[in-house]
Write a protein that holds these residues in place. Structure first.
Motif, PDB file in Angstrom:
ATOM      1  N   TRP A   1       0.947   5.654   5.072  1.00  0.00           N
ATOM      2  CA  TRP A   1       0.289   5.087   6.250  1.00  0.00           C
ATOM      3  C   TRP A   1      -1.116   4.597   5.879  1.00  0.00           C
ATOM      4  CZ3 TRP A   1      -3.678   4.823   9.618  1.00  0.00           C
ATOM      5  CH2 TRP A   1      -3.428   4.423  10.949  1.00  0.00           C
ATOM      6  N   ALA A   2      -1.858   5.446   5.148  1.00  0.00           N
ATOM      7  CA  ALA A   2      -3.234   5.102   4.770  1.00  0.00           C
ATOM      8  C   ALA A   2      -3.270   3.879   3.855  1.00  0.00           C
ATOM      9  CB  ALA A   2      -3.895   6.295   4.081  1.00  0.00           C
ATOM     10  N   GLU A   3      -2.348   3.823   2.911  1.00  0.00           N
ATOM     11  CA  GLU A   3      -2.323   2.675   1.997  1.00  0.00           C
ATOM     12  C   GLU A   3      -1.963   1.387   2.734  1.00  0.00           C
ATOM     13  OE1 GLU A   3       0.287   3.768  -1.177  1.00  0.00           O
ATOM     14  OE2 GLU A   3      -1.167   5.142  -2.096  1.00  0.00           O
ATOM     15  N   LYS A   4      -1.044   1.487   3.688  1.00  0.00           N
ATOM     16  CA  LYS A   4      -0.693   0.299   4.477  1.00  0.00           C
ATOM     17  C   LYS A   4      -1.895  -0.161   5.305  1.00  0.00           C
ATOM     18  CE  LYS A   4       2.739  -1.669   7.610  1.00  0.00           C
ATOM     19  NZ  LYS A   4       1.718  -2.412   8.391  1.00  0.00           N
ATOM     20  N   TRP A   5      -2.638   0.791   5.857  1.00  0.00           N
ATOM     21  CA  TRP A   5      -3.844   0.436   6.612  1.00  0.00           C
ATOM     22  C   TRP A   5      -4.838  -0.283   5.705  1.00  0.00           C
ATOM     23  CZ3 TRP A   5      -9.032   0.804   6.454  1.00  0.00           C
ATOM     24  CH2 TRP A   5      -9.748   0.536   7.637  1.00  0.00           C
ATOM     25  N   CYS A   6      -5.010   0.241   4.491  1.00  0.00           N
ATOM     26  CA  CYS A   6      -5.929  -0.389   3.530  1.00  0.00           C
ATOM     27  C   CYS A   6      -5.517  -1.827   3.236  1.00  0.00           C
ATOM     28  CB  CYS A   6      -5.978   0.401   2.231  1.00  0.00           C
ATOM     29  SG  CYS A   6      -6.758   2.020   2.364  1.00  0.00           S
ATOM     30  N   LEU A   7      -4.227  -2.031   3.025  1.00  0.00           N
ATOM     31  CA  LEU A   7      -3.736  -3.373   2.717  1.00  0.00           C
ATOM     32  C   LEU A   7      -3.904  -4.303   3.909  1.00  0.00           C
ATOM     33  CD1 LEU A   7      -2.413  -5.147   0.583  1.00  0.00           C
ATOM     34  CD2 LEU A   7      -0.192  -4.398   1.423  1.00  0.00           C
ATOM     35  N   ASP A   8      -3.624  -3.791   5.107  1.00  0.00           N
ATOM     36  CA  ASP A   8      -3.726  -4.618   6.310  1.00  0.00           C
ATOM     37  C   ASP A   8      -5.168  -4.941   6.681  1.00  0.00           C
ATOM     38  OD1 ASP A   8      -0.995  -4.559   6.514  1.00  0.00           O
ATOM     39  OD2 ASP A   8      -0.934  -3.050   8.112  1.00  0.00           O
ATOM     40  N   ASN A   9      -6.092  -4.016   6.374  1.00  0.00           N
ATOM     41  CA  ASN A   9      -7.473  -4.171   6.826  1.00  0.00           C
ATOM     42  C   ASN A   9      -8.472  -4.483   5.717  1.00  0.00           C
ATOM     43  OD1 ASN A   9      -7.552  -3.211   9.885  1.00  0.00           O
ATOM     44  ND2 ASN A   9      -6.087  -1.914   8.785  1.00  0.00           N
ATOM     45  N   CYS A  10      -8.055  -4.348   4.475  1.00  0.00           N
ATOM     46  CA  CYS A  10      -8.954  -4.639   3.353  1.00  0.00           C
ATOM     47  C   CYS A  10      -8.345  -5.659   2.399  1.00  0.00           C
ATOM     48  CB  CYS A  10      -9.271  -3.366   2.568  1.00  0.00           C
ATOM     49  SG  CYS A  10     -10.014  -2.052   3.550  1.00  0.00           S
ATOM     50  N   GLY A  11      -7.203  -6.180   2.761  1.00  0.00           N
ATOM     51  CA  GLY A  11      -6.515  -7.088   1.851  1.00  0.00           C
ATOM     52  C   GLY A  11      -6.508  -8.522   2.321  1.00  0.00           C
ATOM     53  N   GLY A  12      -7.643  -8.984   2.822  1.00  0.00           N
ATOM     54  CA  GLY A  12      -7.717 -10.355   3.305  1.00  0.00           C
ATOM     55  C   GLY A  12      -7.361 -11.388   2.257  1.00  0.00           C
ATOM     56  N   SER A  13      -7.681 -11.060   0.997  1.00  0.00           N
ATOM     57  CA  SER A  13      -7.366 -11.975  -0.100  1.00  0.00           C
ATOM     58  C   SER A  13      -5.999 -11.694  -0.691  1.00  0.00           C
ATOM     59  CB  SER A  13      -8.431 -11.849  -1.193  1.00  0.00           C
ATOM     60  OG  SER A  13      -8.446 -10.531  -1.724  1.00  0.00           O
ATOM     61  N   GLY A  14      -5.285 -10.725  -0.088  1.00  0.00           N
ATOM     62  CA  GLY A  14      -3.972 -10.367  -0.589  1.00  0.00           C
ATOM     63  C   GLY A  14      -3.989  -9.168  -1.506  1.00  0.00           C
ATOM     64  N   VAL A  15      -5.191  -8.654  -1.816  1.00  0.00           N
ATOM     65  CA  VAL A  15      -5.328  -7.497  -2.700  1.00  0.00           C
ATOM     66  C   VAL A  15      -6.303  -6.514  -2.067  1.00  0.00           C
ATOM     67  CG1 VAL A  15      -6.055  -6.673  -4.963  1.00  0.00           C
ATOM     68  CG2 VAL A  15      -4.901  -8.877  -4.769  1.00  0.00           C
ATOM     69  N   ALA A  16      -5.947  -5.260  -2.060  1.00  0.00           N
ATOM     70  CA  ALA A  16      -6.831  -4.214  -1.565  1.00  0.00           C
ATOM     71  C   ALA A  16      -6.844  -3.078  -2.581  1.00  0.00           C
ATOM     72  CB  ALA A  16      -6.374  -3.710  -0.205  1.00  0.00           C
ATOM     73  N   ILE A  17      -7.943  -2.343  -2.621  1.00  0.00           N
ATOM     74  CA  ILE A  17      -8.070  -1.223  -3.550  1.00  0.00           C
ATOM     75  C   ILE A  17      -8.282   0.059  -2.756  1.00  0.00           C
ATOM     76  CG2 ILE A  17      -9.419  -0.195  -5.409  1.00  0.00           C
ATOM     77  CD1 ILE A  17     -10.177  -3.053  -6.265  1.00  0.00           C
ATOM     78  N   ALA A  18      -7.404   1.037  -2.977  1.00  0.00           N
ATOM     79  CA  ALA A  18      -7.553   2.357  -2.383  1.00  0.00           C
ATOM     80  C   ALA A  18      -8.201   3.254  -3.432  1.00  0.00           C
ATOM     81  CB  ALA A  18      -6.203   2.922  -1.966  1.00  0.00           C
ATOM     82  N   GLN A  19      -9.244   3.949  -3.043  1.00  0.00           N
ATOM     83  CA  GLN A  19      -9.989   4.803  -3.973  1.00  0.00           C
ATOM     84  C   GLN A  19      -9.973   6.235  -3.454  1.00  0.00           C
ATOM     85  OE1 GLN A  19     -14.076   3.474  -4.893  1.00  0.00           O
ATOM     86  NE2 GLN A  19     -14.763   5.554  -4.410  1.00  0.00           N
ATOM     87  N   LEU A  20      -9.867   7.192  -4.358  1.00  0.00           N
ATOM     88  CA  LEU A  20      -9.971   8.598  -3.975  1.00  0.00           C
ATOM     89  C   LEU A  20     -10.643   9.379  -5.086  1.00  0.00           C
ATOM     90  CD1 LEU A  20      -7.507  10.225  -5.658  1.00  0.00           C
ATOM     91  CD2 LEU A  20      -6.116   9.052  -3.943  1.00  0.00           C
ATOM     92  N   ASP A  21     -11.245  10.488  -4.720  1.00  0.00           N
ATOM     93  CA  ASP A  21     -11.979  11.316  -5.682  1.00  0.00           C
ATOM     94  C   ASP A  21     -11.312  12.680  -5.809  1.00  0.00           C
ATOM     95  OD1 ASP A  21     -13.958   9.264  -5.782  1.00  0.00           O
ATOM     96  OD2 ASP A  21     -14.888  10.107  -3.981  1.00  0.00           O
ATOM     97  N   LEU A  22     -11.400  13.255  -6.982  1.00  0.00           N
ATOM     98  CA  LEU A  22     -10.802  14.555  -7.243  1.00  0.00           C
ATOM     99  C   LEU A  22     -11.815  15.415  -7.994  1.00  0.00           C
ATOM    100  CD1 LEU A  22      -7.998  15.660  -6.536  1.00  0.00           C
ATOM    101  CD2 LEU A  22      -7.280  15.149  -8.857  1.00  0.00           C
TER     102      LEU A  22
END
Length: 204
Positions: A127-148
């Motif tokens: 769900w989160a990755e789809k949101w990232c693509l839909d809302n941060c992928g205006g150019s067709g590419v989105a980057i999801a980042q996470l920290d560990l």
């Protein structure tokens, strides 16, 4: 919104009537809901970060959870209460913070301990990755980042499993950050040396 029975990444979650969404802002004032979600997160992180922080450390608070709901950055997986359908029981959560036009940071990822293996964690991440693509992928590419946050003075089996899970999902280690710089108030609570690793996944 993902409902139970939707096929996500291969198979549906086992949770009954699962809903994944940004909860309505009114739930920030629902003490029962915020308390249940706080306890869920703290219970999950007590295992996920066992030995990393000094005794007594808690990952979050009800007031912080409420503020995340108010600002619209916390996604919650929930199911109807068995007592009344007007109430929902939180089963997991993940935060999404938009960092740039094509980048978002995922965090506060937790699933109720009794729900592990049910597919809720996978569904939340999908769900989160789809949101990232839909809302941060205006150019067709989105980057999801996470920290560990990973201890370097002992092998943390939970972190090893989590790193493997992220890697299988397509996340790659891209570097590290300074935990003390990002969280100066929390750094003194660390029990030993750690590495704050950054993972990224390109979504297309």
């Amino acid at each position: 919104m993902a409902q139970n029975g939707d096929v996500v990444n291969g198979s549906p979650s086992k949770a009954s009537n699962l809903t994944i969404e940004f909860p309505h802002i009114s739930l920030a004032e629902d003490e029962g809901f915020t308390t249940a979600l706080t306890e869920l997160v703290n219970a999950g992180y007590s295992e996920a970060e066992a030995g990393i922080f000094k005794p007594g450390y808690l990952r979050t608070s009800a007031s912080e959870i409420a503020s995340f709901i108010k600002t619209g950055i916390l996604v919650v997986a929930s199911a109807p209460s068995p007592e009344t359908t007007s109430k929902r029981i939180p089963l997991g959560c993940i935060s999404i913070k938009k960092l740039a036009e094509n980048r978002a940071e995922l965090g506060l990822f937790a699933v109720a301990i009794e729900q592990r293996g049910s597919g809720i964690g996978r569904d939340l991440m999908d769900w989160a990755e789809k949101w990232c693509l839909d809302n941060c992928g205006g150019s067709g590419v989105a980057i999801a980042q996470l920290d560990l946050l990973v201890p370097t003075h002992f092998t943390h089996t939970f972190k090893v499993r989590l790193e493997l899970w992220y890697t299988k999902r397509g996340y790659s280690l891209t570097g590290s950050r300074d935990f003390a710089l990002d969280y100066p108030s929390l750094a003194p609570q660390l029990a030993g040396p750690t590495e704050y690793r950054v993972y990224e996944k390109t979504l297309v």
